[in-house]
Write a protein that holds these residues in place. Structure first.
Motif, mmCIF file in Angstrom:
data_model
loop_
_atom_site.group_PDB
_atom_site.id
_atom_site.type_symbol
_atom_site.label_atom_id
_atom_site.label_comp_id
_atom_site.label_asym_id
_atom_site.label_seq_id
_atom_site.Cartn_x
_atom_site.Cartn_y
_atom_site.Cartn_z
ATOM 1 N N MET A 61 42.380 17.358 100.227
ATOM 2 C CA MET A 61 40.957 17.013 100.188
ATOM 3 C C MET A 61 40.178 18.034 99.358
ATOM 4 O O MET A 61 39.259 17.683 98.625
ATOM 5 N N LEU A 62 40.562 19.303 99.478
ATOM 6 C CA LEU A 62 39.831 20.346 98.753
ATOM 7 C C LEU A 62 39.970 20.211 97.240
ATOM 8 O O LEU A 62 39.073 20.579 96.500
ATOM 9 N N VAL A 63 41.130 19.697 96.792
ATOM 10 C CA VAL A 63 41.314 19.560 95.345
ATOM 11 C C VAL A 63 40.951 18.162 94.845
ATOM 12 O O VAL A 63 41.123 17.867 93.664
ATOM 13 N N GLY A 64 40.488 17.294 95.739
ATOM 14 C CA GLY A 64 40.078 15.960 95.306
ATOM 15 C C GLY A 64 41.216 14.963 95.176
ATOM 16 O O GLY A 64 41.043 13.896 94.604
ATOM 17 N N LEU A 65 42.405 15.275 95.723
ATOM 18 C CA LEU A 65 43.509 14.307 95.698
ATOM 19 C C LEU A 65 43.389 13.294 96.830
ATOM 20 O O LEU A 65 44.101 12.310 96.868
ATOM 21 N N ASP A 66 42.515 13.594 97.780
ATOM 22 C CA ASP A 66 42.329 12.703 98.923
ATOM 23 C C ASP A 66 40.851 12.803 99.339
ATOM 24 O O ASP A 66 40.211 13.820 99.079
ATOM 25 N N ASP A 72 31.785 17.149 104.677
ATOM 26 C CA ASP A 72 31.362 17.474 103.317
ATOM 27 C C ASP A 72 32.085 18.682 102.759
ATOM 28 O O ASP A 72 32.440 19.595 103.488
ATOM 29 N N ILE A 73 32.241 18.652 101.436
ATOM 30 C CA ILE A 73 32.802 19.794 100.709
ATOM 31 C C ILE A 73 31.738 20.278 99.716
ATOM 32 O O ILE A 73 31.123 19.459 99.022
ATOM 33 N N ASP A 81 30.393 14.669 96.097
ATOM 34 C CA ASP A 81 30.549 13.323 96.626
ATOM 35 C C ASP A 81 32.037 13.011 96.550
ATOM 36 O O ASP A 81 32.549 12.569 95.512
ATOM 37 N N THR A 82 32.720 13.271 97.658
ATOM 38 C CA THR A 82 34.181 13.199 97.625
ATOM 39 C C THR A 82 34.704 11.770 97.562
ATOM 40 O O THR A 82 35.885 11.550 97.365
ATOM 41 N N ASP A 90 35.708 15.900 88.362
ATOM 42 C CA ASP A 90 35.033 17.171 88.057
ATOM 43 C C ASP A 90 35.571 18.303 88.919
ATOM 44 O O ASP A 90 35.732 19.428 88.468
ATOM 45 N N LEU A 91 35.846 17.951 90.181
ATOM 46 C CA LEU A 91 36.383 18.949 91.116
ATOM 47 C C LEU A 91 37.730 19.460 90.603
ATOM 48 O O LEU A 91 38.031 20.642 90.683
ATOM 49 N N ALA A 92 38.527 18.544 90.036
ATOM 50 C CA ALA A 92 39.866 18.901 89.573
ATOM 51 C C ALA A 92 39.833 19.924 88.442
ATOM 52 O O ALA A 92 40.781 20.670 88.231
ATOM 53 N N LYS A 93 38.727 19.961 87.678
ATOM 54 C CA LYS A 93 38.617 20.964 86.622
ATOM 55 C C LYS A 93 38.494 22.354 87.202
ATOM 56 O O LYS A 93 38.894 23.327 86.588
ATOM 57 N N ARG A 94 37.897 22.437 88.361
ATOM 58 C CA ARG A 94 37.578 23.762 88.905
ATOM 59 C C ARG A 94 38.536 24.203 89.995
ATOM 60 O O ARG A 94 38.656 25.383 90.285
#
Ligand SMILES: Nc1ncnc2c1ncn2[C@@H]1O[C@H](COP(=O)(O)OP(=O)(O)OP(=O)(O)O)[C@@H](O)[C@H]1O
Ligand SMILES: [Mg+2]
Length: 335
Positions: A61-66, A72-73, A81-82, A90-94
């Motif tokens: 969830m933290l890396v946006g794979l789920d 909220d993150i 907005d997960t 965008d989350l995956a870039k960071r």
């Protein structure tokens, strides 16, 4: 150094559940339950907990794979907005993820070059020249020869493959790496090499690490702070030094006592690390109560909040923290 870079509030992930065709409620698997998390910029936050307690579910969830079921993150204070694919991108870039099994996490039909270029193309939009420079830099950073770029994953040893996995995670120049059991599949001698490499890369690129492992000695060696998970929740959180000197949660104590040492018998018998509770039917109070020698009626009725104990930086979710003196003897043990 102490600024919060990543935060999760009341994060929940349930698998399955909902209702049947006839309106009967179906039980869901409660993998992560009302989780709170704060990661400080530049730190290594270790996460430990036994198999099935929700570490990988949290990491994904933290890396946006789920996507979380609820909660909220926040990245640098901004809510993600997960549920939105765009924001997860965008989350995956960071934030990037390093998997446990290095060989199977790489596409067997793609050369290393193709695997490393994919995030450069899809996340950064780099052109051919910029990619070539970045590839050279990455291979150098993980101490691999540039000619390896045209080989396939099966041609590498576990340690080399994990270095490629790390290079791939770094390809998009993230700020945070979520390392999910990054050395568990490796031989002990290779583990040390990979851990040293991770330490060097952290300094070089100013990274923040979330380091998941069930190996307590590895977690102790790498972490600034350590979070102990049990059955989808945080039960203890402290500076690594404080936690390993004096665990406060009864579960953490059991976990530490259960580590087999030379000359000591293995995992203890009936009070050892038995099964987690039924994830389809989580208990009302503390999930560890059924296995805890100190459990009281209160523990079975209400989930203990995560509060500081003794030291302001040492949190535990336990009504009867270890080593808190008179409080322990005041417990009404009814077991
Ligand atoms: N896709 C899924 N569908 C259904 N249940 C799942 C799914 N993924 C995980 N679970 C369940 O969620 C719980 C937590 O799993 P998770 O993989 O996060 O544990 P873990 O702490 O990473 O364990 P390990 O140390 O073995 O890797 C388990 O009960 C697992 O069976
Ligand atoms: Mg896992």
């Amino acid at each position: 150094m102490d600024a919060t870079i990543l935060e999760a509030k009341q994060l929940v992930r349930t698998f399955g559940g909902g209702r049947t065709l006839f309106g009967r409620e179906k039980p869901g698997v409660h993998a992560v339950r009302e989780m709170e998390l704060q990661v400080r910029r530049g730190e290594t936050l270790g996460i430990v907990g036994e198999s099935g307690c929700g570490k990988s579910t949290l990491a994904r969830m933290l890396v946006g794979l789920d996507s979380p079921t609820s909660g909220d993150i926040y990245l640098e204070g901004a809510a993600m907005d997960t549920q939105s694919a765009r924001q997860r991108h965008d989350l995956a870039k960071r934030i990037q993820y390093v998997f446990q099994d290095p060989v199977s996490s790489l596409n067997p039909r793609k050369t290393i070059r193709a695997s490393l270029e994919a995030p450069m193309i899809h996340l950064l939009g780099l052109d051919r020249d910029a990619r070539r420079r970045r590839l050279d830099e990455l291979m150098d950073a993980v101490n691999l020869r540039p000619e390896f770029l045209d080989r396939y994953p099966h041609e590498f040893s576990g340690g080399q493959a994990q270095r490629i996995g790390i290079a791939r995670a770094l390809a998009a120049q993230p700020e945070i790496l979520v390392l999910d059991e990054p050395v568990s599949a490796l031989d002990v001698s290779v583990q040390a090499q990979v851990l040293n490499l991770l330490a060097d890369l952290k300094d070089k690129y100013g990274l923040t690490y979330i380091f998941i492992s069930h190996d307590l000695s590895v977690v102790e060696a790498v972490s600034d702070r350590v979070m102990v998970m049990y059955f989808g929740s945080v039960v203890e959180l402290a500076e690594s030094e404080s936690l390993f000197r004096q665990p406060r949660h009864q579960y953490t104590k059991l976990l530490f006592d259960s580590v087999p040492l030379p000359g000591k018998r293995g995992v203890r018998g009936e009070d050892g690390l038995a099964e987690l509770p039924d994830p389809l039917n989580p208990p009302k109070g503390c999930a560890f109560a059924p296995r805890c020698a100190e459990a009281s009626q209160q523990c079975r009725e209400a989930m203990p909040p995560l509060n500081p104990v003794v030291d302001i930086q040492h949190y535990t979710a336990c009504y009867h923290p270890v080593g808190t003196g008179p409080q322990e003897s005041q417990n009404t043990r009814d077991q």
